[in-house]
Design a protein around this motif. Structure first.
Motif, mmCIF file in Angstrom:
data_model
loop_
_atom_site.group_PDB
_atom_site.id
_atom_site.type_symbol
_atom_site.label_atom_id
_atom_site.label_comp_id
_atom_site.label_asym_id
_atom_site.label_seq_id
_atom_site.Cartn_x
_atom_site.Cartn_y
_atom_site.Cartn_z
ATOM 1 N N VAL A 73 -15.242 7.304 -10.210
ATOM 2 C CA VAL A 73 -14.368 6.864 -9.123
ATOM 3 C C VAL A 73 -13.728 8.049 -8.402
ATOM 4 O O VAL A 73 -13.120 8.920 -9.036
ATOM 5 N N TYR A 74 -13.887 8.041 -7.095
ATOM 6 C CA TYR A 74 -13.169 8.962 -6.205
ATOM 7 C C TYR A 74 -12.060 8.167 -5.530
ATOM 8 O O TYR A 74 -12.328 7.140 -4.902
ATOM 9 N N ALA A 75 -10.837 8.644 -5.630
ATOM 10 C CA ALA A 75 -9.734 8.052 -4.876
ATOM 11 C C ALA A 75 -9.506 8.917 -3.653
ATOM 12 O O ALA A 75 -9.390 10.144 -3.764
ATOM 13 N N LEU A 76 -9.474 8.301 -2.482
ATOM 14 C CA LEU A 76 -9.149 9.044 -1.286
ATOM 15 C C LEU A 76 -7.633 9.171 -1.221
ATOM 16 O O LEU A 76 -6.927 8.167 -1.208
ATOM 17 N N ALA A 77 -7.164 10.401 -1.239
ATOM 18 C CA ALA A 77 -5.726 10.661 -1.295
ATOM 19 C C ALA A 77 -5.421 11.924 -0.517
ATOM 20 O O ALA A 77 -6.153 12.920 -0.630
ATOM 21 N N ILE A 78 -4.373 11.892 0.264
ATOM 22 C CA ILE A 78 -4.019 13.037 1.094
ATOM 23 C C ILE A 78 -3.793 14.300 0.263
ATOM 24 O O ILE A 78 -4.042 15.414 0.712
ATOM 25 N N LEU A 79 -3.367 14.131 -0.988
ATOM 26 C CA LEU A 79 -3.149 15.280 -1.868
ATOM 27 C C LEU A 79 -4.384 15.617 -2.706
ATOM 28 O O LEU A 79 -4.335 16.505 -3.555
ATOM 29 N N GLY A 80 -5.486 14.909 -2.455
ATOM 30 C CA GLY A 80 -6.722 15.181 -3.176
ATOM 31 C C GLY A 80 -7.330 16.510 -2.752
ATOM 32 O O GLY A 80 -6.840 17.189 -1.847
ATOM 33 N N GLY A 108 -7.071 3.203 -0.108
ATOM 34 C CA GLY A 108 -5.899 2.340 -0.216
ATOM 35 C C GLY A 108 -5.497 1.737 1.112
ATOM 36 O O GLY A 108 -6.082 2.021 2.157
ATOM 37 N N GLY A 109 -4.479 0.911 1.052
ATOM 38 C CA GLY A 109 -3.931 0.299 2.248
ATOM 39 C C GLY A 109 -2.956 1.235 2.943
ATOM 40 O O GLY A 109 -2.911 2.438 2.665
ATOM 41 N N SER A 110 -2.152 0.685 3.813
ATOM 42 C CA SER A 110 -1.252 1.501 4.629
ATOM 43 C C SER A 110 -0.200 2.237 3.807
ATOM 44 O O SER A 110 0.324 3.257 4.244
ATOM 45 N N LEU A 111 0.096 1.758 2.601
ATOM 46 C CA LEU A 111 1.097 2.422 1.763
ATOM 47 C C LEU A 111 0.472 3.395 0.760
ATOM 48 O O LEU A 111 1.179 4.104 0.057
ATOM 49 N N GLY A 112 -0.853 3.423 0.694
ATOM 50 C CA GLY A 112 -1.524 4.331 -0.226
ATOM 51 C C GLY A 112 -1.979 3.644 -1.495
ATOM 52 O O GLY A 112 -2.096 2.423 -1.554
ATOM 53 N N LEU A 113 -2.232 4.458 -2.509
ATOM 54 C CA LEU A 113 -2.755 3.955 -3.780
ATOM 55 C C LEU A 113 -1.692 4.028 -4.866
ATOM 56 O O LEU A 113 -0.912 4.973 -4.932
ATOM 57 N N THR A 114 -1.703 3.050 -5.725
ATOM 58 C CA THR A 114 -0.773 2.989 -6.840
ATOM 59 C C THR A 114 -1.146 4.043 -7.896
ATOM 60 O O THR A 114 -2.323 4.417 -8.013
ATOM 61 N N PRO A 115 -0.181 4.506 -8.681
ATOM 62 C CA PRO A 115 -0.489 5.471 -9.741
ATOM 63 C C PRO A 115 -1.576 4.979 -10.708
ATOM 64 O O PRO A 115 -2.362 5.781 -11.209
ATOM 65 N N ALA A 116 -1.661 3.685 -10.952
ATOM 66 C CA ALA A 116 -2.684 3.154 -11.861
ATOM 67 C C ALA A 116 -4.093 3.398 -11.317
ATOM 68 O O ALA A 116 -5.012 3.721 -12.069
ATOM 69 N N VAL A 117 -4.268 3.264 -10.013
ATOM 70 C CA VAL A 117 -5.582 3.520 -9.404
ATOM 71 C C VAL A 117 -5.878 5.012 -9.439
ATOM 72 O O VAL A 117 -6.989 5.433 -9.774
ATOM 73 N N LYS A 119 -4.798 7.130 -11.558
ATOM 74 C CA LYS A 119 -5.071 7.494 -12.947
ATOM 75 C C LYS A 119 -6.503 7.119 -13.339
ATOM 76 O O LYS A 119 -7.159 7.852 -14.081
ATOM 77 N N ARG A 120 -6.989 5.981 -12.847
ATOM 78 C CA ARG A 120 -8.360 5.551 -13.157
ATOM 79 C C ARG A 120 -9.400 6.435 -12.480
ATOM 80 O O ARG A 120 -10.515 6.609 -12.957
ATOM 81 N N ALA A 121 -9.044 7.041 -11.377
ATOM 82 C CA ALA A 121 -9.992 7.864 -10.630
ATOM 83 C C ALA A 121 -10.412 9.081 -11.455
ATOM 84 O O ALA A 121 -9.612 9.681 -12.162
ATOM 85 N N ASN A 122 -11.690 9.420 -11.346
ATOM 86 C CA ASN A 122 -12.197 10.638 -11.976
ATOM 87 C C ASN A 122 -11.872 11.856 -11.127
ATOM 88 O O ASN A 122 -11.785 12.969 -11.637
ATOM 89 N N ALA A 123 -11.735 11.639 -9.821
ATOM 90 C CA ALA A 123 -11.437 12.729 -8.891
ATOM 91 C C ALA A 123 -10.720 12.156 -7.677
ATOM 92 O O ALA A 123 -10.871 10.980 -7.351
ATOM 93 N N GLN A 124 -9.936 13.010 -7.051
ATOM 94 C CA GLN A 124 -9.302 12.645 -5.787
ATOM 95 C C GLN A 124 -9.899 13.518 -4.700
ATOM 96 O O GLN A 124 -10.135 14.708 -4.907
ATOM 97 N N ILE A 125 -10.158 12.907 -3.564
ATOM 98 C CA ILE A 125 -10.770 13.619 -2.453
ATOM 99 C C ILE A 125 -9.907 13.417 -1.213
ATOM 100 O O ILE A 125 -9.344 12.348 -1.011
#
Length: 159
Positions: A73-80, A108-117, A119-125
């Motif tokens: 799992v890749y989580a798209l995150a501004i801090l990734g 994620g939605g307009s507020l972003g992703l929850t810490p649980a998601v 945490k499940r991600a293998n990487a953030q991009i």
């Protein structure tokens, strides 16, 4: 290889749908490509932190319901971590080579992703410091996934 994008909210704009459909068609030569839409929580403009946490938690649960244990799992995150297209292509190829043939990207939605998601991600991009609408991000991500396969196949598309 199986590639899945999980996005919060329904894509309404016809032009985004058409663009994503085009990349989905192109990707069908390389992988099974799927987009999963999970419902977004209705939320007024001004929310308390507690209300924002509740909205994100509900969206996060819906996202996690669509992720299997074996998926990378890749989580798209501004801090990734930001990557070049070439580095991203190499990561995708390496994942396939080393037994991760099911890759999932989460937007994620307009507020972003929850810490649980996260945490499940293998990487953030991250695609940079810009804030982009999550609907547009689905199109941009679809194109970058296609670009990765084209780079890996030696195609001149990337140039």
């Amino acid at each position: 290889m199986n590639i899945k994008i999980i996005g919060v909210g329904k894509l309404k704009e016809k032009y985004f749908k058409q663009g994503i459909a085009e990349y989905a068609k192109r990707l069908s030569k390389f992988c099974k490509f799927e987009i999963v839409e999970v419902a977004d929580e209705k939320a007024p403009e001004s929310l308390s932190q507690s209300e924002m946490d509740t909205v994100m938690a509900k969206e996060g649960e819906r996202i996690l319901d669509h992720i299997k244990d074996k998926e990378y799992v890749y989580a798209l995150a501004i801090l990734g971590k930001e990557r070049t297209s070439e580095a991203f292509a190499k990561e995708i190829a390496d994942l396939g080579t080393y037994g991760h043939s099911d890759i999932t990207f989460v937007i994620g939605g307009s507020l972003g992703l929850t810490p649980a998601v996260l945490k499940r991600a293998n990487a953030q991009i991250s695609f940079g410091k810009f804030t982009l609408p999550h609907q547009l991000m689905r199109l941009v991500l679809s194109e970058q996934i296609y670009r990765a396969f084209m780079i890996n196949s030696g195609s001149p598309y990337h140039k």
